[in-house]
Write an enzyme that holds these catalytic residues in place. Sequence first.
Site, PDB file in Angstrom:
ATOM      1  N   ARG A   1     -51.831 -43.137 -31.474  1.00  0.00           N
ATOM      2  CA  ARG A   1     -50.662 -42.239 -31.572  1.00  0.00           C
ATOM      3  C   ARG A   1     -49.470 -42.806 -30.799  1.00  0.00           C
ATOM      4  O   ARG A   1     -48.320 -42.541 -31.128  1.00  0.00           O
ATOM      5  CB  ARG A   1     -51.009 -40.833 -31.089  1.00  0.00           C
ATOM      6  CG  ARG A   1     -51.490 -40.742 -29.656  1.00  0.00           C
ATOM      7  CD  ARG A   1     -51.725 -39.296 -29.263  1.00  0.00           C
ATOM      8  NE  ARG A   1     -52.475 -39.187 -28.012  1.00  0.00           N
ATOM      9  CZ  ARG A   1     -52.347 -38.180 -27.169  1.00  0.00           C
ATOM     10  NH1 ARG A   1     -51.513 -37.195 -27.426  1.00  0.00           N
ATOM     11  NH2 ARG A   1     -53.064 -38.129 -26.061  1.00  0.00           N
TER      12      ARG A   1
ATOM     13  N   HIS B   1     -54.557 -36.971 -33.893  1.00  0.00           N
ATOM     14  CA  HIS B   1     -55.777 -36.270 -33.461  1.00  0.00           C
ATOM     15  C   HIS B   1     -56.758 -36.106 -34.623  1.00  0.00           C
ATOM     16  O   HIS B   1     -57.436 -35.088 -34.750  1.00  0.00           O
ATOM     17  CB  HIS B   1     -55.440 -34.896 -32.867  1.00  0.00           C
ATOM     18  CG  HIS B   1     -54.658 -34.963 -31.580  1.00  0.00           C
ATOM     19  ND1 HIS B   1     -53.482 -35.657 -31.457  1.00  0.00           N
ATOM     20  CD2 HIS B   1     -54.905 -34.419 -30.365  1.00  0.00           C
ATOM     21  CE1 HIS B   1     -53.026 -35.527 -30.216  1.00  0.00           C
ATOM     22  NE2 HIS B   1     -53.865 -34.794 -29.523  1.00  0.00           N
TER      23      HIS B   1
ATOM     24  N   ARG C   1     -56.138 -39.489 -31.058  1.00  0.00           N
ATOM     25  CA  ARG C   1     -55.702 -39.006 -29.760  1.00  0.00           C
ATOM     26  C   ARG C   1     -56.146 -39.922 -28.620  1.00  0.00           C
ATOM     27  O   ARG C   1     -55.386 -40.227 -27.704  1.00  0.00           O
ATOM     28  CB  ARG C   1     -56.304 -37.617 -29.523  1.00  0.00           C
ATOM     29  CG  ARG C   1     -56.112 -37.077 -28.121  1.00  0.00           C
ATOM     30  CD  ARG C   1     -56.822 -35.732 -27.955  1.00  0.00           C
ATOM     31  NE  ARG C   1     -56.583 -35.170 -26.634  1.00  0.00           N
ATOM     32  CZ  ARG C   1     -57.324 -35.439 -25.573  1.00  0.00           C
ATOM     33  NH1 ARG C   1     -58.352 -36.264 -25.659  1.00  0.00           N
ATOM     34  NH2 ARG C   1     -57.048 -34.869 -24.399  1.00  0.00           N
TER      35      ARG C   1
ATOM     36  N   PHE D   1     -53.542 -29.912 -39.290  1.00  0.00           N
ATOM     37  CA  PHE D   1     -52.487 -28.974 -39.688  1.00  0.00           C
ATOM     38  C   PHE D   1     -51.649 -29.501 -40.851  1.00  0.00           C
ATOM     39  O   PHE D   1     -50.983 -28.725 -41.531  1.00  0.00           O
ATOM     40  CB  PHE D   1     -51.599 -28.599 -38.504  1.00  0.00           C
ATOM     41  CG  PHE D   1     -52.372 -28.001 -37.357  1.00  0.00           C
ATOM     42  CD1 PHE D   1     -53.418 -27.123 -37.588  1.00  0.00           C
ATOM     43  CD2 PHE D   1     -52.062 -28.332 -36.046  1.00  0.00           C
ATOM     44  CE1 PHE D   1     -54.148 -26.587 -36.535  1.00  0.00           C
ATOM     45  CE2 PHE D   1     -52.780 -27.791 -34.983  1.00  0.00           C
ATOM     46  CZ  PHE D   1     -53.825 -26.918 -35.231  1.00  0.00           C
TER      47      PHE D   1
ATOM     48  N   ASP E   1     -61.818 -30.004 -28.410  1.00  0.00           N
ATOM     49  CA  ASP E   1     -61.270 -28.812 -29.058  1.00  0.00           C
ATOM     50  C   ASP E   1     -62.274 -28.239 -30.062  1.00  0.00           C
ATOM     51  O   ASP E   1     -62.186 -27.078 -30.452  1.00  0.00           O
ATOM     52  CB  ASP E   1     -59.965 -29.138 -29.801  1.00  0.00           C
ATOM     53  CG  ASP E   1     -58.749 -29.069 -28.892  1.00  0.00           C
ATOM     54  OD1 ASP E   1     -58.883 -28.514 -27.782  1.00  0.00           O
ATOM     55  OD2 ASP E   1     -57.682 -29.565 -29.285  1.00  0.00           O
TER      56      ASP E   1
ATOM     57  N   GLU F   1     -45.843 -25.734 -40.570  1.00  0.00           N
ATOM     58  CA  GLU F   1     -46.058 -27.031 -41.222  1.00  0.00           C
ATOM     59  C   GLU F   1     -45.652 -27.013 -42.696  1.00  0.00           C
ATOM     60  O   GLU F   1     -45.186 -28.020 -43.235  1.00  0.00           O
ATOM     61  CB  GLU F   1     -47.530 -27.456 -41.108  1.00  0.00           C
ATOM     62  CG  GLU F   1     -48.025 -27.630 -39.678  1.00  0.00           C
ATOM     63  CD  GLU F   1     -48.359 -26.322 -38.981  1.00  0.00           C
ATOM     64  OE1 GLU F   1     -48.444 -25.272 -39.654  1.00  0.00           O
ATOM     65  OE2 GLU F   1     -48.527 -26.345 -37.750  1.00  0.00           O
TER      66      GLU F   1
ATOM     67  N   SER G   1     -47.809 -34.296 -28.477  1.00  0.00           N
ATOM     68  CA  SER G   1     -49.130 -34.813 -28.823  1.00  0.00           C
ATOM     69  C   SER G   1     -49.072 -35.989 -29.791  1.00  0.00           C
ATOM     70  O   SER G   1     -49.823 -36.944 -29.664  1.00  0.00           O
ATOM     71  CB  SER G   1     -49.977 -33.701 -29.446  1.00  0.00           C
ATOM     72  OG  SER G   1     -50.044 -32.597 -28.577  1.00  0.00           O
TER      73      SER G   1
END
Lengths: 282, 313
Positions: free
Chosen positions: B10, B107, B165, B82, B115, B57, B36
Amino acid sequence: MVLSRLNGLGDDELVGELNEIARKCRIEIVKMVYRAQAGHPGGSLSEIDLLTALYSTQLRIKPKEPKWHDRDRFILSKGHASPGMYAILAEMGFIQHTDLESYRVLGGICQGHVDMKFTPGVDFSAGSLGMGLSFGIGCALASRFDNSERECYVMLGDGEIQEGSVWEAMMAAKHHELGNLNVILDCNRIQNDDFVESQMRMFSIPDKWISFGWNVKEIDGHDMKEIVEGLRWLKENNEGPSVLIANTIKGKGVSYMENNPKFHGAAPNEEQYEMAMKELGE
Amino acid sequence: MNMTELAASRDGYGNALISMSGDPKLVVLEADLGKSTKSCWFRDKFPERTVSCGIGEQNMMLVAAGLASSGFKPFASTFAIFTERAFEQVRNGICRPNLPVHICGSHGGTHTGTDGSSAQSIEDLAIYRSLPNMVVMHPCDDVSTEILTKKLLEIKSPSYTRTARNKTPRVYDLDDSRIQIGKGVKLRSGSDVAIIACGVMVSKSLEAAKKLSERGIEATVVDMHTIKPLDEELVHQLASECKLIVTVEDHSVIGGLGGAVAEYLSENIPTILRRVGVRDRFGESGQAEEMLELLKISTNDIIDSVLEIKEKV
């Protein structure tokens, strides 16, 4: 104005000319749907007075140069109401009247739902409801980034605003204070299955837009004088985004289609077609 | 190839945005996850060209489409999972009109860790691969992510790039000229088996190849960072040379890299294949390495898969 014959007309004469253009468009709408034996006449007939005034008196466009970079953008978010759009594009000279025969026909430029890849003058490929306002925000931001005066107009339907993403877009348009973004809401009170009221109660639509921070004006969407004034209000109102809420009649102009949910997405039979042509003065 | 330094892919996305900032048509869109996805680095320097879309989004994807239709070069990022929420917007509003909107889903995969399964996209590569006009990439480190992201400016179609990530070994040296969209990179050569991997699993595949070598099995390892268009020429060549192929991805075995390779091989050059990937299940909370073990996509699982198909011949 795109149509030079409208320049210099007095208000009453202009209204008369616009009503006549809309009448011719109504005939084409019914013909397209009848020929294809498919399509969406109701919403096309409810929007056509608005589209006629918008294209004839307000949009900065060049029909012979449909991709002109600094043109105003128009996004028909209720993209199934394409016969109305094709009829006015033909009147303006973006496409030929003979092109209207290709509506829903393989290889034709008039797709079932408006499509920017097929039809000159179409700025967004719609058809899936709830997408046009977000796309319009992108166009309005681009205009701002380019320091251009071009405006962006988006037509939504009252059934369409049940889509949640429309409310994401309403928030975003106000957050970015897009004064060059203008919505015309065709409130014809009917959606696919039935009346809007029976499918999802909306309560006060103007109050909802006001609470999102938009400038709101309500008009009769079939009174050409009110429409022309309302569109002018949209263009001149550049402090944040504005919505012109047009109360319309689904199927307007064809008696048996008016306020009839059956003609949201159904074609007339031969007898009905003849009746429509007679009523529309063809 | 040093493999001693650690970095997150990222970060490569964030660096690429900064280094492309000289292009006046570049615009960056965020949906409350700029910190992020690392688009925040661009926002800090160029706030006037960064569009905040809030937690929305579906709206973001189409705002990007509108910008692209007016000649801008939008780069929109959020978590991989997302982006999927806006799938139909991407399908109908971006891919269908073929607008050059560049989506970055960070991610991605189970490697994202604690998560849990709600955030672990294991189907993004598959769903975006199914869309006409779409380029789909999953680079393995920060260097290749930066290079590939910058190369997106040269293409006229939309793209989806998955980044990760967590930090993983840096595979490439800076300015590696082999990194091209649509071209796999042979990182190691061996004639016994070809391991085709993408994303965080590339360094795992290199580790596996090293251990296999100690057992006398020499593996070719390819970084197939572009899932679509697939480098079919390279896949064909690997099948001809090595006869055995193992695909490795932090993604479902359905429809991603393994799916793409399987489709090509079965139609063109039937070859013994083993797909290392998530076997049609969801993950759960756990550290990245724990997830790879739980879902049987760890270095040892790659080794086992190679040994398993070696036995078949």
